[in-house]
Scaffold this motif. Structure first.
Motif, PDB file in Angstrom:
ATOM      1  N   ASP A   1      -5.632  -2.868  -6.779  1.00 49.42           N
ATOM      2  CA  ASP A   1      -5.185  -3.733  -5.683  1.00 49.42           C
ATOM      3  C   ASP A   1      -5.829  -5.105  -5.841  1.00 49.42           C
ATOM      4  O   ASP A   1      -6.968  -5.211  -6.276  1.00 49.42           O
ATOM      5  CB  ASP A   1      -5.599  -3.105  -4.348  1.00 49.42           C
ATOM      6  CG  ASP A   1      -4.855  -3.743  -3.181  1.00 49.42           C
ATOM      7  OD1 ASP A   1      -3.864  -4.468  -3.418  1.00 49.42           O
ATOM      8  OD2 ASP A   1      -5.253  -3.505  -2.025  1.00 49.42           O
ATOM      9  N   GLU A   2      -5.112  -6.144  -5.456  1.00 51.14           N
ATOM     10  CA  GLU A   2      -5.620  -7.520  -5.587  1.00 51.14           C
ATOM     11  C   GLU A   2      -6.172  -7.719  -6.988  1.00 51.14           C
ATOM     12  O   GLU A   2      -7.318  -8.104  -7.186  1.00 51.14           O
ATOM     13  CB  GLU A   2      -6.709  -7.799  -4.546  1.00 51.14           C
ATOM     14  CG  GLU A   2      -6.306  -7.523  -3.112  1.00 51.14           C
ATOM     15  CD  GLU A   2      -5.172  -8.414  -2.615  1.00 51.14           C
ATOM     16  OE1 GLU A   2      -4.852  -9.403  -3.304  1.00 51.14           O
ATOM     17  OE2 GLU A   2      -4.608  -8.100  -1.562  1.00 51.14           O
TER      18      GLU A   2
ATOM     19  N   THR B   1       0.815  -1.212   0.000  1.00 47.80           N
ATOM     20  CA  THR B   1       0.000   0.000   0.000  1.00 47.80           C
ATOM     21  C   THR B   1       0.850   1.263   0.000  1.00 47.80           C
ATOM     22  O   THR B   1       0.589   2.195  -0.763  1.00 47.80           O
ATOM     23  CB  THR B   1      -0.921   0.015   1.245  1.00 47.80           C
ATOM     24  OG1 THR B   1      -1.475  -1.280   1.399  1.00 47.80           O
ATOM     25  CG2 THR B   1      -2.001   1.042   1.094  1.00 47.80           C
TER      26      THR B   1
END
Ligand code: ADP
Ligand code: MG
Length: 697
Positions: A398-399, A304
């Motif tokens: 993200d992901e 992050t």
């Protein structure tokens, strides 16, 4: 030129409309080309004879030489069968026919030496072979191919004489007509020479009708190499095209917000790996080319902060940035984490999810279009058409495996010139797979955890130690920690799984009557799920009983223990993902894998790997080895589905070679325009048109 390869399978000698229909339905074979790509899955060595005494319950297809001793018809009407006794000098076996019995009875003679081929099955105490292939010993001697191909077929196909033999006959018919003018060489000559590859034509003949073990393995090598090379060429070509089409914004300055944040507000020293990745990203954003970078890092490795600092690079150059997460909870967590960190530096963040509605939403969208928001954080809601940026320069996903290719591509369209892209994943992907799934992306890896983390201790316990495990849970909670208990929920046995989860929940409640317990599963309404999750995140409940819905991203540093129920039912990667929910704080964390008493060897192997290592890459490699790539998300969109022969888990070396050769070819001739690459290019274009490929990373 219309090649025979694309002829309808119906018009191949020996097929016709009925069989064509069956080949289409059962094996997806529509053309001659499809047929010759239906490769044998193994070969039988017809020079080898088994002795009847060697037969046991595991025996596969075998060949036996012996004498037919007797034959008799047994039963009446529809149950009638012909049974023969077949003997060699070590024992005897039954041969059984249910069809064409009269004809067979006439054709075979007792007292004659035959060679029988088939798969023995045990009936009562003795073995028998149903509908064996049978030839006189004399006929066998005349055969010159000793390696006989075995093809996949189905019961339905067999009814129409499309058994393995039948398919082999069709292959012969096709190959007789498809000589080297049809199966033209597509690889450049120097590649053929350098790696002593069989010609294309020869390879297809050999794989269906091998002359020797050696020529067969050369044919297999050639075909695998070609499959992998084509994928690599396609990926690298699309990267070249993208670099030409999409100029990248150049982020010249990082002396304002980036610098300020780095010096004043960064809450910790970056790890070496984080610094290295930021340098890689910095280089991309200065290159004038669009960045397309995959950031891999195990759960908790600190992706992050890297994405945040990447977004600051965009902001320093007058651009906006966004980060898209797969769930509301994750988006909220990013918002909580990121907004707080950068507030002091005067960065404006906003959260957009499905639950931001009405006036708030209107205002947010207006501010975004006006450029009054620097970082937009959100879920799928970000890709809706109503979301318009003033000047989007950096997209973080993200992901990423949770999103489809099309969804990600939509974010690019939010600016006339496409933004830079950073996609992040906590699912480590083995090198060979990454090279194939994401071969057109540059890859960065965070392979170092922030300091002070204690490796999670993993233990494997069986059902009979449940009381001790409860005792362990109790101890952790008394220390002020929180605990996850995870249950499998797999669709095919949904009701059973659901009961299992509910029974578990009840027994935990009985065991810990004084504790607050959350429960989350897929049958709950999304709002209820969110509510329960939130209670746990905020520490209002001590135990979270859940299904795998908690798998992705949730960060509860105070949770120090995870119990995974029926752990044998989870795949390795999933176990690793789940385990990553703990071990996020400074405390020692534990993962308990609960299984039944009896385990298969494969399950045991999985448990042992989990107990042994926390290394996501090693686990991913083992997972690929144990399961193959088929289950890994994203494989359907990639060329992996087109690999007929090559295996990403086994053909590592050939893949590396293919990558190397593809790179060399394209370095020398990026558009495949040189005369030596002309057939290769034609072939790739034809393939592209057929499959409707077009992949954006
Ligand atoms: P993930 O890679 O799984 O997304 P996160 O970015 O959520 O991991 O980071 C996990 C935790 O580690 C966060 O609480 C974050 O603040 C912390 N963290 C990240 N980098 C560092 C670092 N260099 N030093 C200390 N803590 C860090
Ligand atoms: Mg994360």
């Amino acid at each position: 030129m219309q090649s025979k390869l694309h002829n309808n399978i119906e018009f191949l000698k020996g097929v016709g409309s009925k069989r064509a229909e069956i080949l289409q339905k059962e094996l997806n074979i529509f053309t001659w080309n499809d047929l010759i790509h239906h490769f044998p899955f193994r070969y039988v060595d017809k020079s080898k004879f088994y002795r009847i005494e060697e037969i046991n319950e595991d025996t596969q297809f075998i060949q036996i030489k012996g004498v037919l001793k007797s034959m008799q018809l047994i039963g009446a009407n529809r149950k009638r069968r012909l049974q023969g006794t077949f003997e060699d000098d070590s024992g005897s076996i039954d041969l059984v026919w249910f069809a064409k019995t009269d004809w067979i009875q006439k054709a075979l003679k007792t007292g004659v030496e035959y060679v029988v081929y088939g798969k023995p099955k045990k009936f009562g105490r003795s073995f028998s072979i149903t509908h064996p292939e049978i030839k006189t010993a004399g006929e066998i001697v005349k055969q010159n191919h000793s390696l006989e191909p075995v093809y996949n077929t189905t019961e339905k196909m067999k009814k129409f004489n499309l058994d393995s033999k039948g398919i082999s006959r069709l292959q012969m018919n096709a190959l007789e007509q498809l000589n080297h003018t049809e199966l033209t060489e597509i690889l450049p000559l120097d590649v053929l020479d350098a790696y002593k590859l069989l010609s294309r034509n020869k390879a297809y003949h050999e794989i269906h009708f091998p002359n020797t073990e050696e020529s067969l393995s050369k044919a297999i090598f050639r075909i695998k190499f070609e499959e992998l090379l084509l994928i690599q060429l396609r990926l690298l070509r699309s990267k070249i095209n993208r670099n030409i089409q999409n100029k990248g914004f150049v982020f010249e300055k990082i002396d304002n917000k980036f610098q300020e944040f780095y010096e004043k507000y960064l809450p910790f020293e970056l790890t070496g790996a984080q610094k290295r990745v930021l340098k890689e990203i910095r280089k991309d954003t200065l290159s004038g080319k669009q960045m397309n970078r995959l950031l891999q890092g195990d759960v908790g490795s600190g992706k992050t902060i890297v994405s945040l600092m990447t977004m600051l690079m965009a902001i320093d150059n007058g651009f906006q940035a966004c980060i898209m997460a797969p769930t509301e909870i994750l988006a909220q967590q990013h918002m909580d984490g990121i907004a707080d960190l950068v507030k002091a530096a005067g960065i404006r963040c906003a959260l957009l999810t499905g639950s931001v509605k009405g006036k708030t939403r209107k205002q947010l969208l207006l501010a975004l279009a006006e450029g009054e928001i620097d970082i937009l954080i959100g879920t799928h809601a970000l890709i809706e058409d109503s979301v318009v940026f003033k000047n989007l320069g950096m997209v973080v996903v993200d992901e990423q495996h949770r999103f489809g290719v099309a969804q990600r591509a939509k974010l690019w369209k939010k600016n006339t010139q496409p933004p830079h892209n950073l996609v992040m994943t906590a699912t480590p992907i083995p090198r060979t797979l990454a090279m194939t799934l994401y071969g057109d992306l540059d890859v960065s890896i965070i392979d170092e955890l922030p300091p002070g983390r204690k490796p999670i201790q993993t233990i494997h316990r069986r059902e009979n130690s449940r009381l001790a495990v409860f005792g362990f849970i109790d101890k952790e909670i008394k220390k002020g920690r929180q605990v996850y208990i995870v249950y499998p929920l797999i669709e095919e046995s949904e009701t059973l799984d659901y009961n299992h989860l509910m029974d578990g929940y009840e027994s935990v409640k009985r065991q810990f009557p004084e504790l607050a317990i959350s429960i989350v599963h897929g049958k709950m309404k999304p709002a209820d799920k969110e509510y329960e999750m939130k209670r746990f995140v905020e520490g209002k409940t001590q135990i979270m009983v859940a299904t795998t819905v908690i798998e992705v991203g949730v960060n509860v540093p105070n949770a120090s223990m995870m119990v995974i129920e029926s752990a044998e039912r989870f795949g390795l990667s999933q176990l690793h993902q789940l385990r990553g929910r703990v071990g996020r704080g400074a405390e020692q964390s534990y993962c308990v894998l609960m299984t039944g008493l009896k385990l298969s060897n494969e399950s045991k192997a999985r448990m042992n790997i989990m107990v042994e290592t926390n290394d996501g890459f090693r686990i991913a490699e083992e997972d690929l080895r144990l399961r193959g790539p088929g289950d890994i998300e994203g494989t359907q969109q990639s060329g992996i589905a087109d690999l007929r022969l090559a295996s990403l888990s086994k053909d590592n070396k050939i893949l590396m070679l293919a990558r190397e050769v593809a790179t060399r070819i394209l370095n020398d001739d990026p558009f495949l325009d040189k005369h030596e690459n002309v057939f290769l290019k034609e072939y790739m274009i034809a393939q592209h048109q057929q499959k409707g490929w077009g992949r954006i990373a």
